[in-house]
Design an enzyme around this catalytic site. Structure first.
Site, PDB file in Angstrom:
ATOM      1  N   LYS A  67      38.983  -6.325   4.315  1.00 46.95           N
ATOM      2  CA  LYS A  67      38.559  -5.778   5.617  1.00 46.95           C
ATOM      3  C   LYS A  67      37.921  -6.868   6.479  1.00 46.95           C
ATOM      4  O   LYS A  67      38.240  -6.993   7.664  1.00 46.95           O
ATOM      5  CB  LYS A  67      37.574  -4.621   5.373  1.00 46.95           C
ATOM      6  N   GLN A  96      27.314 -10.578   9.316  1.00 47.03           N
ATOM      7  CA  GLN A  96      27.666 -10.056  10.642  1.00 47.03           C
ATOM      8  C   GLN A  96      26.829 -10.740  11.715  1.00 47.03           C
ATOM      9  O   GLN A  96      27.345 -11.114  12.774  1.00 47.03           O
ATOM     10  CB  GLN A  96      27.481  -8.546  10.682  1.00 47.03           C
ATOM     11  N   ASP A 150      28.315  -4.898  -0.689  1.00 46.90           N
ATOM     12  CA  ASP A 150      29.053  -3.645  -0.467  1.00 46.90           C
ATOM     13  C   ASP A 150      29.368  -2.903  -1.761  1.00 46.90           C
ATOM     14  O   ASP A 150      29.915  -1.802  -1.732  1.00 46.90           O
ATOM     15  CB  ASP A 150      30.363  -3.940   0.272  1.00 46.90           C
TER      16      ASP A 150
HETATM   17  C1  S3P Z   1      30.568  -7.836   6.619  1.00 46.52           C
HETATM   18  C2  S3P Z   1      29.287  -8.174   6.297  1.00 46.52           C
HETATM   19  C3  S3P Z   1      28.373  -7.304   5.521  1.00 46.52           C
HETATM   20  C4  S3P Z   1      29.127  -6.171   4.830  1.00 46.52           C
HETATM   21  C5  S3P Z   1      30.148  -5.545   5.716  1.00 46.52           C
HETATM   22  C6  S3P Z   1      31.164  -6.554   6.191  1.00 46.52           C
HETATM   23  C7  S3P Z   1      31.394  -8.785   7.397  1.00 46.52           C
HETATM   24  O1  S3P Z   1      27.434  -6.735   6.414  1.00 46.52           O
HETATM   25  O2  S3P Z   1      28.221  -5.205   4.363  1.00 46.52           O
HETATM   26  O3  S3P Z   1      30.830  -4.501   5.023  1.00 46.52           O
HETATM   27  O4  S3P Z   1      32.620  -8.606   7.466  1.00 46.52           O
HETATM   28  O5  S3P Z   1      30.826  -9.741   7.946  1.00 46.52           O
HETATM   29  P1  S3P Z   1      26.045  -7.484   6.748  1.00 46.52           P
HETATM   30  O6  S3P Z   1      26.370  -8.765   7.366  1.00 46.52           O
HETATM   31  O7  S3P Z   1      25.306  -6.580   7.687  1.00 46.52           O
HETATM   32  O8  S3P Z   1      25.335  -7.615   5.440  1.00 46.52           O
END
Ligand code: S3P
Length: 444
Positions: free
Chosen positions: A24, A174, A325
């Site tokens: 994803k 993120q 996750d």
């Molecule tokens: C993700 C970062 C994670 C993860 C999310 C996908 C990404 O979140 O939990 O499902 O694709 O950068 P966080 O950065 O808030 O930890």
């Protein structure tokens, strides 16, 4: 979303050879970077789930020509860093925090105004973590009271963003990615310093698109990623490996059920994502990586899992961000392990698609497991109880739906999980595959 209920019958053994859908995180980024690159990017293995499709549609709404997905194939005619067009309507990010937070970084650098909206779950999630650094860079962004969506972003006009050295208050890929993507549009250097390493797909993919990003390990686990604004991205081909976060449900299922023997093929093994494997091995799992190789800058392997009796552990905090996750299903595994499993340092779980500490503690208690939520984790006394029949709510969270399905594997009798249409956000073929490897899940 129509109401979907899973009815899980207990059943012993998980066997076979499967491939789960594309990653994803990498799928989102392939569209984002492909759209702002110069030239035509082709993607294979793209995840055709609601979350990554929301990102795809948002870029179409900004005038990017995108064909597909067609069996995981997508073609993106990149418009360059400055070629996006003002969308007519608000961009709907659905359930996806990744889409909203990463796109906020890209959109903060555009010269047009736009608005980002989301579903009931996303509309409650914190966005201050991205609006704070973006405002420091000179962006104008408004949120709802309490710092939640919608995000209203005012175009930069003739000003441009300014590079910053940002120290992240939490380990979040993120937030790091949002800052780096805004940094593409900023004057000078932008850096993101994270308290612990998080997934580095943005850095890897930018480098793959010919946009240099440096990553440096500092003291005490901290990582610093850095780039210069004003460069260009060059289109390329991206082969998306299978999502280790989706494979996790199958790895967990095979680990906890007697006589199981399962291979999950072509799984992404990026070192910033493999916390689940390390944690399960510490608990005594029998997991072998086979056919290890590299695909377009990301390591992949076939994961061969056999049943093994597990013991409870104190999960090392250094592995938390690398398995962030996977905790819903790791809690389910811990319930079967002999002795106590303790998770600490995972307060970020409280701000995922649901409060995964509270929701999973409630769900496990409902099926009779000794699970105690704590401020930043959980204490589970495992191996004592077989999950009992119960009706569980997913709380708009795909990973709760899937984790509690796995809990049904070793249950005394049927477990029912309500509100499971959300599984389509990350894993549309979950039910087909889980039944294929030997579980008995009925969809109502
Ligand atoms: C993700 C970062 C994670 C993860 C999310 C996908 C990404 O979140 O939990 O499902 O694709 O950068 P966080 O950065 O808030 O930890």
């Amino acid at each position: 979303m129509s109401n979907v209920t899973f009815k899980v019958q207990p059943n012993g053994t998980i066997k076979g050879r499967i491939r789960v859908p594309g990653d994803k995180s990498i799928s989102h980024r392939s569209i984002m970077l492909g759209a702002i690159a110069e030239g035509t990017t082709t993607v294979t293995g793209f995840l055709e789930g609601d979350d990554s499709l929301a990102t795809l549609k948002a870029f179409q709404d900004m005038g990017v020509e995108i064909d597909g997905p067609n069996n995981g194939r997508v073609t993106i005619k990149g418009v360059g860093l400055k070629g996006l067009k003002k969308p007519i309507n608000p961009l709907d990010m659905g359930n996806s925090g990744t889409a909203m937070r990463l796109m906020a970084g890209i959109l903060a650098g555009q010269d047009f105004d736009c608005e980002l909206i989301g579903d009931a779950s996303l509309s409650k999630r914190p966005m201050k973590r991205v609006t704070d650094p973006l405002r420091l860079m000179g962006a104008q962004i408004e949120t709802a009271d309490g710092g939640t969506p919608p995000l209203k972003i005012t175009g930069t006009g003739s000003h441009s963003l300014k590079g910053i050295d940002y120290v992240l208050p939490m380990a979040s890929a993120q937030v790091k990615s949002c800052v780096l993507l805004a940094g593409l549009y900023a004057e000078g250097t932008t850096s993101a310093l994270e308290p612990a390493p998080t997934r580095d797909h943005t850095e890897r993919m930018l480098n793959g698109f010919g946009y240099p990003v440096t990553s440096e390990k500092l003291d005490n686990q901290r990582m610093k990623a850095c780039l210069q604004g004003g460069g260009r991205l060059t289109a390329r081909h991206i082969d998306v490996p299978s999502d280790i976060s989706s494979a996790a449900f199958f790895i967990a299922a095979a680990t906890v059920s007697k006589d199981s023997d399962l291979v999950v093929e072509h799984v992404g093994m990026n070192p910033t994502r493999v916390g689940i494997i390390d944690i399960l091995k510490l608990m005594g799992a029998d997991i072998q990586l086979e056919n290890v190789h590299e695909v377009g800058g990301e390591p992949v392997a076939d994961v061969h899992v056999k049943y093994a009796p597990l013991k409870g552990i104190a999960i090392p905090e250094s592995l938390v961000a690398l398995a962030i996750d996977e905790f819903p299903v790791l809690f389910v595994v811990a319930a079967t392990a002999e002795g106590q499993t303790i998770l600490t340092g995972a307060e970020e779980l409280r701000v995922k698609e649901s409060d995964r500490i509270q929701v999973m503690a409630d769900a496990l208690q409902a099926v009779g497991i000794d699970a105690m939520p704590t401020k930043d984790g959980m204490v589970i006394n495992g191996g004592k109880q077989t999950p009992q029949s119960s009706e569980i709510q997913s709380h708009h969270d795909h990973r709760i739906s899937m984790a509690m399905t796995i809990a049904g594997l070793n249950a005394a009798s049927e477990i029912v999980i309500d509100d499971c249409a959300n599984v389509n956000t990350s894993f549309p073929t979950f039910i087909e595959l889980i039944n294929k490897v030997g579980m008995k899940v009925e969809v109502i």
